[in-house]
Structures are given as structure tokens and as C-alpha cells.
Design a protein around this motif. Structure first.
Motif, PDB file in Angstrom:
ATOM      1  N   VAL A  20       0.841  -1.198   0.000  1.00  0.00           N
ATOM      2  CA  VAL A  20       0.000   0.000   0.000  1.00  0.00           C
ATOM      3  C   VAL A  20       0.877   1.250   0.000  1.00  0.00           C
ATOM      4  O   VAL A  20       0.630   2.205  -0.739  1.00  0.00           O
ATOM      5  CB  VAL A  20      -0.958  -0.006   1.211  1.00  0.00           C
ATOM      6  N   LEU A  21       1.897   1.233   0.822  1.00  0.00           N
ATOM      7  CA  LEU A  21       2.822   2.365   0.908  1.00  0.00           C
ATOM      8  C   LEU A  21       3.505   2.608  -0.439  1.00  0.00           C
ATOM      9  O   LEU A  21       3.653   3.757  -0.881  1.00  0.00           O
ATOM     10  CB  LEU A  21       3.860   2.074   1.986  1.00  0.00           C
ATOM     11  N   ALA A  22       3.895   1.536  -1.124  1.00  0.00           N
ATOM     12  CA  ALA A  22       4.553   1.664  -2.423  1.00  0.00           C
ATOM     13  C   ALA A  22       3.588   2.130  -3.510  1.00  0.00           C
ATOM     14  O   ALA A  22       4.006   2.771  -4.483  1.00  0.00           O
ATOM     15  CB  ALA A  22       5.183   0.330  -2.814  1.00  0.00           C
ATOM     16  N   LEU A  23       2.313   1.816  -3.353  1.00  0.00           N
ATOM     17  CA  LEU A  23       1.311   2.184  -4.353  1.00  0.00           C
ATOM     18  C   LEU A  23       0.962   3.669  -4.308  1.00  0.00           C
ATOM     19  O   LEU A  23       0.711   4.286  -5.350  1.00  0.00           O
ATOM     20  CB  LEU A  23       0.057   1.337  -4.126  1.00  0.00           C
ATOM     21  N   CYS A  24       0.948   4.238  -3.127  1.00  0.00           N
ATOM     22  CA  CYS A  24       0.429   5.603  -2.955  1.00  0.00           C
ATOM     23  C   CYS A  24       1.087   6.664  -3.840  1.00  0.00           C
ATOM     24  O   CYS A  24       0.397   7.565  -4.327  1.00  0.00           O
ATOM     25  CB  CYS A  24       0.521   6.010  -1.483  1.00  0.00           C
ATOM     26  N   PRO A  25       2.399   6.627  -4.086  1.00  0.00           N
ATOM     27  CA  PRO A  25       2.984   7.645  -4.959  1.00  0.00           C
ATOM     28  C   PRO A  25       2.473   7.616  -6.395  1.00  0.00           C
ATOM     29  O   PRO A  25       2.661   8.584  -7.137  1.00  0.00           O
ATOM     30  CB  PRO A  25       4.490   7.321  -4.914  1.00  0.00           C
ATOM     31  N   TYR A  26       1.823   6.531  -6.772  1.00  0.00           N
ATOM     32  CA  TYR A  26       1.327   6.395  -8.147  1.00  0.00           C
ATOM     33  C   TYR A  26      -0.165   6.718  -8.263  1.00  0.00           C
ATOM     34  O   TYR A  26      -0.743   6.621  -9.349  1.00  0.00           O
ATOM     35  CB  TYR A  26       1.584   4.982  -8.654  1.00  0.00           C
ATOM     36  N   LEU A  27      -0.795   7.086  -7.153  1.00  0.00           N
ATOM     37  CA  LEU A  27      -2.227   7.381  -7.148  1.00  0.00           C
ATOM     38  C   LEU A  27      -2.446   8.882  -7.035  1.00  0.00           C
ATOM     39  O   LEU A  27      -1.856   9.539  -6.182  1.00  0.00           O
ATOM     40  CB  LEU A  27      -2.914   6.668  -5.983  1.00  0.00           C
ATOM     41  N   ALA A  28      -3.305   9.405  -7.909  1.00  0.00           N
ATOM     42  CA  ALA A  28      -3.584  10.843  -7.911  1.00  0.00           C
ATOM     43  C   ALA A  28      -4.775  11.161  -7.015  1.00  0.00           C
ATOM     44  O   ALA A  28      -5.794  10.466  -7.058  1.00  0.00           O
ATOM     45  CB  ALA A  28      -3.875  11.315  -9.339  1.00  0.00           C
ATOM     46  N   PRO A  29      -4.666  12.212  -6.197  1.00  0.00           N
ATOM     47  CA  PRO A  29      -5.819  12.640  -5.394  1.00  0.00           C
ATOM     48  C   PRO A  29      -6.993  13.040  -6.288  1.00  0.00           C
ATOM     49  O   PRO A  29      -6.822  13.415  -7.448  1.00  0.00           O
ATOM     50  CB  PRO A  29      -5.280  13.845  -4.613  1.00  0.00           C
ATOM     51  N   VAL A  30      -8.185  12.954  -5.719  1.00  0.00           N
ATOM     52  CA  VAL A  30      -9.419  13.305  -6.419  1.00  0.00           C
ATOM     53  C   VAL A  30     -10.167  14.329  -5.573  1.00  0.00           C
ATOM     54  O   VAL A  30     -10.301  14.154  -4.362  1.00  0.00           O
ATOM     55  CB  VAL A  30     -10.312  12.064  -6.644  1.00  0.00           C
ATOM     56  N   THR A  31     -10.645  15.392  -6.204  1.00  0.00           N
ATOM     57  CA  THR A  31     -11.454  16.380  -5.506  1.00  0.00           C
ATOM     58  C   THR A  31     -12.890  16.301  -6.010  1.00  0.00           C
ATOM     59  O   THR A  31     -13.139  16.396  -7.213  1.00  0.00           O
ATOM     60  CB  THR A  31     -10.910  17.808  -5.719  1.00  0.00           C
ATOM     61  N   LEU A  32     -13.819  16.107  -5.080  1.00  0.00           N
ATOM     62  CA  LEU A  32     -15.240  16.063  -5.406  1.00  0.00           C
ATOM     63  C   LEU A  32     -15.870  17.403  -5.039  1.00  0.00           C
ATOM     64  O   LEU A  32     -15.484  18.017  -4.040  1.00  0.00           O
ATOM     65  CB  LEU A  32     -15.933  14.950  -4.622  1.00  0.00           C
ATOM     66  N   PRO A  33     -16.851  17.863  -5.813  1.00  0.00           N
ATOM     67  CA  PRO A  33     -17.496  19.137  -5.471  1.00  0.00           C
ATOM     68  C   PRO A  33     -18.294  19.086  -4.171  1.00  0.00           C
ATOM     69  O   PRO A  33     -18.621  20.116  -3.593  1.00  0.00           O
ATOM     70  CB  PRO A  33     -18.412  19.400  -6.670  1.00  0.00           C
ATOM     71  N   GLY A  34     -18.601  17.900  -3.724  1.00  0.00           N
ATOM     72  CA  GLY A  34     -19.367  17.726  -2.492  1.00  0.00           C
ATOM     73  C   GLY A  34     -19.970  16.342  -2.461  1.00  0.00           C
ATOM     74  O   GLY A  34     -19.658  15.477  -3.286  1.00  0.00           O
ATOM     75  N   LEU A  35     -20.834  16.127  -1.498  1.00  0.00           N
ATOM     76  CA  LEU A  35     -21.557  14.866  -1.353  1.00  0.00           C
ATOM     77  C   LEU A  35     -23.042  15.144  -1.353  1.00  0.00           C
ATOM     78  O   LEU A  35     -23.484  16.272  -1.121  1.00  0.00           O
ATOM     79  CB  LEU A  35     -21.169  14.161  -0.048  1.00  0.00           C
ATOM     80  N   ARG A  36     -23.823  14.105  -1.602  1.00  0.00           N
ATOM     81  CA  ARG A  36     -25.282  14.211  -1.510  1.00  0.00           C
ATOM     82  C   ARG A  36     -25.825  12.947  -0.866  1.00  0.00           C
ATOM     83  O   ARG A  36     -25.209  11.873  -0.938  1.00  0.00           O
ATOM     84  CB  ARG A  36     -25.920  14.448  -2.876  1.00  0.00           C
ATOM     85  N   LEU A  37     -26.969  13.066  -0.247  1.00  0.00           N
ATOM     86  CA  LEU A  37     -27.631  11.931   0.374  1.00  0.00           C
ATOM     87  C   LEU A  37     -28.405  11.162  -0.681  1.00  0.00           C
ATOM     88  O   LEU A  37     -29.081  11.757  -1.527  1.00  0.00           O
ATOM     89  CB  LEU A  37     -28.571  12.423   1.472  1.00  0.00           C
ATOM     90  N   SER A  38     -28.283   9.843  -0.648  1.00  0.00           N
ATOM     91  CA  SER A  38     -28.915   9.017  -1.677  1.00  0.00           C
ATOM     92  C   SER A  38     -29.448   7.727  -1.069  1.00  0.00           C
ATOM     93  O   SER A  38     -28.904   7.214  -0.078  1.00  0.00           O
ATOM     94  CB  SER A  38     -27.895   8.679  -2.773  1.00  0.00           C
ATOM     95  N   ARG A  39     -30.500   7.205  -1.663  1.00  0.00           N
ATOM     96  CA  ARG A  39     -30.982   5.868  -1.326  1.00  0.00           C
ATOM     97  C   ARG A  39     -30.294   4.862  -2.235  1.00  0.00           C
ATOM     98  O   ARG A  39     -30.274   5.011  -3.451  1.00  0.00           O
ATOM     99  CB  ARG A  39     -32.492   5.760  -1.530  1.00  0.00           C
TER     100      ARG A  39
END
Length: 230
Positions: free
Chosen positions: A83-102
Motif C-alpha cells: 500500500v505504501l509503495a502504491l500511494c505515490p502512483y495514485l492521484a488525489p481526487v477532488t469532489l465538489p461535495g456529497l449528496r444523500l442518496s438511497r
């Protein structure tokens, strides 16, 4: 990190309003590995502890790689290193927000807006770490109710140990167990009231969490690891 039955890769919220809400609502703090008293919440159709009984053991989280037993010949030290070795290859993601859903008969928070980047992130995690996953037992396969899955989902279950990966992945933070329709509506109204100040805030997925299931059946956060790819 030893002595756990299953491991998972989740996104868990760092300290802030969402994390504080999740601890109290679900009654479990996975980071501190301790129960949290439920707040008094008006307008619910039954006790909050009953409403949140099913998701409590996990704490507030979004699944990236679902819980799995370690494959023979692997251990958690190796998993942590991977997991530690994988993290440098993963790009962060920004979401505009969350919503409540069924989702079926339960309520969850889901991304507000496009999910492709988050779906891609989860897919990379699933692929990169699958060598640590023990094959599902017959009982584990049966619990997934393959007769209710699509052919593609049955293929995912056979190949990756979980039906809802890749094209079938949907990032969500579970807030309740299965509820009758009438109760869903009541709880939904309460959650809209409680969460309205939080949901419009942008959500930055810039870390992944290595979590583990202890003997009491509850998950603990072992380590939150930052994503480093720009």
C-alpha cells in the motif's frame, strides 16, 4: 498490525465536521478504535443505535478495496509495504461535495458530480493489491447472492472477490442499515437537516486508509496514507 481476520482499503475522513458527524451517528470511531455515544436526534422512527447497527462496525468510510482475508504466504507487513509503495502512483481526487442518496433500502452519502476519477482510483487499488486477497470460500460466495447479480458482476465476484468493482463501482459512505420505505423517508428528512451544512463542502480524497477487522468484528484504522501523484 497482526491478529486481525480481514483487511480493507477505505477512504476515511480526516478530522473535521464529516468525521465528527460520522463518529456520533454510527457510534464507532475506527481511528480511536472505541465506541462513541450516539447524540440525541429528534424525528427518528426508532432508536439511532438500531438504525445504524449494520454499518457501525466499519465506521464512516468509502470502500476502495472491500474486506478480504490474506492470501496464503502473505502477511500484513507485506500488505502495508505494498500500500505504501502504491500511494505515490495514485492521484488525489477532488469532489465538489456529497449528496444523500438511497441505495436499495439504505441511505448513504455519494459524490455530487462526476465519479470517473474516483472510479479509476478504486480500480487501481483493487488491481494492485489483489495478490494479497485469499480466494472466497463457498460460504462467502453464497453470501454475495450471485443469482441476483448481472453476468458482469458475477465475473467480477469470481475474478476480484467482489461484484461492485470497475464499471460497477459506486463510491458511497453508508449511514444506515436496510430500512422499510416509511422509515427511510423519515430518516432521510432528519439526515438532510443534520448534513446540509456539510454536504456542499468540497471533498478531497487525497489519502487511503488501511483498515482491519478485529476479533470483536469491528474495523480499526491502522494507517492513513497520503496519495502523492501530482
Amino acid at each position: 498490525m497482526e491478529g486481525f481476520s480481514r483487511y480493507a482499503i477505505y477512504w476515511t475522513p480526516e478530522e473535521g465536521r464529516l468525521a465528527q458527524f460520522g463518529r456520533g451517528w454510527l457510534g464507532w470511531d475506527a481511528e480511536a478504535a472505541e465506541p462513541v455515544p450516539h447524540p440525541a436526534v429528534a424525528g427518528l422512527p426508532r432508536d439511532l443505535a438500531l438504525i445504524t447497527q449494520a454499518p457501525r462496525k466499519y465506521g464512516l468510510h468509502g470502500t476502495l478495496k472491500p474486506p478480504f482475508r490474506l492470501a496464503e504466504g502473505t502477511d500484513v507487513t507485506d500488505l502495508h509495504a505494498a500500500v505504501l509503495a502504491l500511494c505515490p502512483y495514485l492521484a488525489p481526487v477532488t469532489l465538489p461535495g456529497l449528496r444523500l442518496s438511497r441505495i436499495g433500502g439504505f441511505l448513504a452519502l455519494v459524490p455530487a458530480g462526476e465519479e470517473e476519477a474516483l472510479q479509476a482510483l478504486a480500480g487501481e487499488v483493487v488491481r494492485a493489491l489483489d495478490g494479497f486477497r485469499a480466494p472466497l470460500s463457498e460460504a462467502e460466495l453464497a453470501r454475495r447472492r450471485p443469482d441476483r447479480l448481472t453476468p458482469r458482476q458475477r465475473g467480477h465476484l469470481a475474478d476480484w472477490g467482489y461484484p461492485h468493482v470497475f464499471e460497477d463501482f459506486r463510491f458511497h459512505l453508508t449511514l444506515t442499515g436496510e430500512l422499510p420505505e416509511a422509515e427511510l423517508a423519515e430518516v432521510e428528512t432528519v439526515l438532510h437537516r443534520l448534513l446540509s451544512p456539510i454536504l456542499a463542502e468540497p471533498l478531497r480524497v487525497d489519502s487511503i486508509s488501511l483498515c482491519a477487522e478485529a476479533a470483536d468484528g469491528r474495523f480499526r484504522l491502522l494507517e492513513r496514507l497520503p496519495l502523492a501523484r501530482s
